[in-house]
Design a protein around this motif. Structure first.
Motif, mmCIF file in Angstrom:
data_model
loop_
_atom_site.group_PDB
_atom_site.id
_atom_site.type_symbol
_atom_site.label_atom_id
_atom_site.label_comp_id
_atom_site.label_asym_id
_atom_site.label_seq_id
_atom_site.Cartn_x
_atom_site.Cartn_y
_atom_site.Cartn_z
ATOM 1 N N GLN A 1 0.705 -1.084 -0.179
ATOM 2 C CA GLN A 1 0.032 -0.025 -0.101
ATOM 3 C C GLN A 1 0.769 1.408 0.112
ATOM 4 O O GLN A 1 2.101 1.245 0.331
ATOM 5 N N ALA A 2 0.296 2.382 -0.493
ATOM 6 C CA ALA A 2 0.870 3.563 -0.841
ATOM 7 C C ALA A 2 1.389 4.227 0.621
ATOM 8 O O ALA A 2 2.486 4.487 0.896
ATOM 9 N N ILE A 3 0.383 4.206 1.610
ATOM 10 C CA ILE A 3 0.880 4.403 3.051
ATOM 11 C C ILE A 3 0.969 3.115 3.869
ATOM 12 O O ILE A 3 0.058 2.539 3.897
ATOM 13 N N ARG A 4 2.292 3.077 4.268
ATOM 14 C CA ARG A 4 2.480 1.682 5.003
ATOM 15 C C ARG A 4 3.529 2.085 5.958
ATOM 16 O O ARG A 4 4.224 3.012 6.116
ATOM 17 N N ARG A 5 3.686 1.105 6.816
ATOM 18 C CA ARG A 5 4.887 0.935 8.071
ATOM 19 C C ARG A 5 6.051 0.323 7.206
ATOM 20 O O ARG A 5 5.944 -0.918 7.222
ATOM 21 N N VAL A 6 7.180 0.868 7.270
ATOM 22 C CA VAL A 6 8.369 0.223 6.740
ATOM 23 C C VAL A 6 9.137 -0.274 7.848
ATOM 24 O O VAL A 6 9.259 0.401 8.770
ATOM 25 N N ALA B 1 -0.948 -10.662 21.183
ATOM 26 C CA ALA B 1 -0.962 -9.349 21.736
ATOM 27 C C ALA B 1 -0.995 -8.239 20.731
ATOM 28 O O ALA B 1 -0.833 -8.397 19.458
ATOM 29 N N ILE B 2 -1.910 -7.464 21.123
ATOM 30 C CA ILE B 2 -1.805 -6.029 20.358
ATOM 31 C C ILE B 2 -1.183 -4.722 20.824
ATOM 32 O O ILE B 2 -1.017 -4.687 22.118
ATOM 33 N N SER B 3 -0.851 -3.823 20.149
ATOM 34 C CA SER B 3 -0.149 -2.562 20.656
ATOM 35 C C SER B 3 -0.740 -1.233 19.575
ATOM 36 O O SER B 3 -0.539 -1.654 18.355
ATOM 37 N N GLY C 1 0.854 -1.632 10.741
ATOM 38 C CA GLY C 1 0.716 -0.832 9.740
ATOM 39 C C GLY C 1 0.083 0.469 10.448
ATOM 40 O O GLY C 1 0.089 0.612 11.746
ATOM 41 N N PRO C 2 -0.432 1.490 9.710
ATOM 42 C CA PRO C 2 -0.788 2.865 10.226
ATOM 43 C C PRO C 2 -2.084 2.720 11.128
ATOM 44 O O PRO C 2 -3.074 1.903 10.772
ATOM 45 N N VAL C 3 -2.227 3.370 12.275
ATOM 46 C CA VAL C 3 -3.386 3.469 12.953
ATOM 47 C C VAL C 3 -4.572 3.814 12.207
ATOM 48 O O VAL C 3 -5.723 3.421 12.845
ATOM 49 N N ASN C 4 -4.620 4.649 11.271
ATOM 50 C CA ASN C 4 -5.998 4.883 10.705
ATOM 51 C C ASN C 4 -6.759 3.556 9.879
ATOM 52 O O ASN C 4 -7.772 3.817 9.371
ATOM 53 N N ARG C 5 -5.644 2.444 9.885
ATOM 54 C CA ARG C 5 -6.470 1.374 9.231
ATOM 55 C C ARG C 5 -6.575 0.270 10.303
ATOM 56 O O ARG C 5 -7.287 -0.574 9.909
ATOM 57 N N PRO D 1 4.528 6.380 17.264
ATOM 58 C CA PRO D 1 3.588 7.195 16.990
ATOM 59 C C PRO D 1 2.967 7.016 15.843
ATOM 60 O O PRO D 1 3.639 6.886 14.717
ATOM 61 N N GLY D 2 1.782 6.548 15.526
ATOM 62 C CA GLY D 2 1.064 6.359 14.186
ATOM 63 C C GLY D 2 0.969 5.028 13.908
ATOM 64 O O GLY D 2 0.512 4.654 12.590
#
Length: 246
Positions: A123-128, A186-188, A218-222, A194-195
């Motif tokens: 995805q274009a916005i992703r956690r690297v 587990a989740i965080s 991934g990002p928190v908005n998803r 941040p984010g």
């Protein structure tokens, strides 16, 4: 005997220098000297030898050092027959394609966790996620999974380390470990970064011991808490299949 001790000490110091590059891409001589607590002249002699042998390279423009090609050359001769980073990569790629987020694999090393493999989201916005990154065990979903499935003695040893963060309440952390084992994941959410949000599960090998922590992030908005909990069973099933491979 004295010469032998000096030789071993020199090897230890050279290895300490190389280990400095696990967290830094480039380092100046003064930075290396500070990190390992040796005088600059001693470090310079060791760096000269490492450079001659190809283990480090000095950039003449910045006067900083980085790892040399000899490290890569050695790594190509590693046996990958039982390396989880290699064995589990296809399954991790399949999981990434199914969930659409970055998938990572972590091992515990002392009081830290190391990301030994990562498959980036498309995805274009992703956690690297960078392979080789070392992270503390006090925070993060994968950290807590690795500690939750460790032996009770290992858990207590970690929690009583002098450098355990004061901001992390030990009793609350212990309760979280119990809950993680009960749930199997587990989740965080923005706990370490941040984010960013993540869900992690243990990979249990055929001997019944934890082999690694499998994480999706991934990002928190998803990835809301509800979404992470919905993805947890998918990760658990993937981890169960991976455990049969190692």
């Amino acid at each position: 005997m004295e010469d032998r001790k000096l030789t071993v000490r020199a090897v230890e110091r050279a290895l300490d220098i190389l280990m400095c590059f696990t967290k830094n891409h480039e380092l100046a001589l003064t930075e290396i000297s500070s990190l390992i607590g040796l005088h600059k002249s001693t470090v310079h002699r060791l760096m000269t030898t490492l450079e001659e042998k190809g283990f480090v390279v000095r950039d003449s423009r910045t006067d900083k050092y980085r790892l040399g090609m000899k490290i890569w050359e050695l790594s190509t001769h590693l046996s990958h027959s039982d390396d989880p980073a290699v064995l589990l990569l296809p399954a991790m790629e399949s999981l990434r394609d199914r969930l659409g987020e970055t998938v990572s694999l972590y091992l515990r090393d002392g009081a830290e966790r190391i990301r030994i493999q990562a498959v980036q989201s498309n995805q274009a916005i992703r956690r690297v996620a960078q392979v080789g990154t070392r992270l503390p065990l006090s925070v993060g979903a994968s950290s807590k999974v690795l500690v939750a499935y460790a032996s009770p003695s290992d858990q207590e040893e970690l929690l009583n380390l002098p450098n355990w963060p004061d901001v992390v309440d030990k009793e609350q952390y212990r309760r979280q470990l119990v809950e993680i084992v009960e749930k199997g994941y587990a989740i965080s959410i923005e706990e370490r970064e941040p984010g960013a949000a993540a869900v992690s599960v243990p990979i249990i090998d055929r001997s019944g011991k934890i082999a690694a922590a499998l994480s999706m992030s991934g990002p928190v908005n998803r990835l809301s808490a509800e979404t992470l909990r919905e993805y947890a069973p998918v990760l658990r099933e993937a981890a169960r299949e991976m455990g049969l491979m190692i």
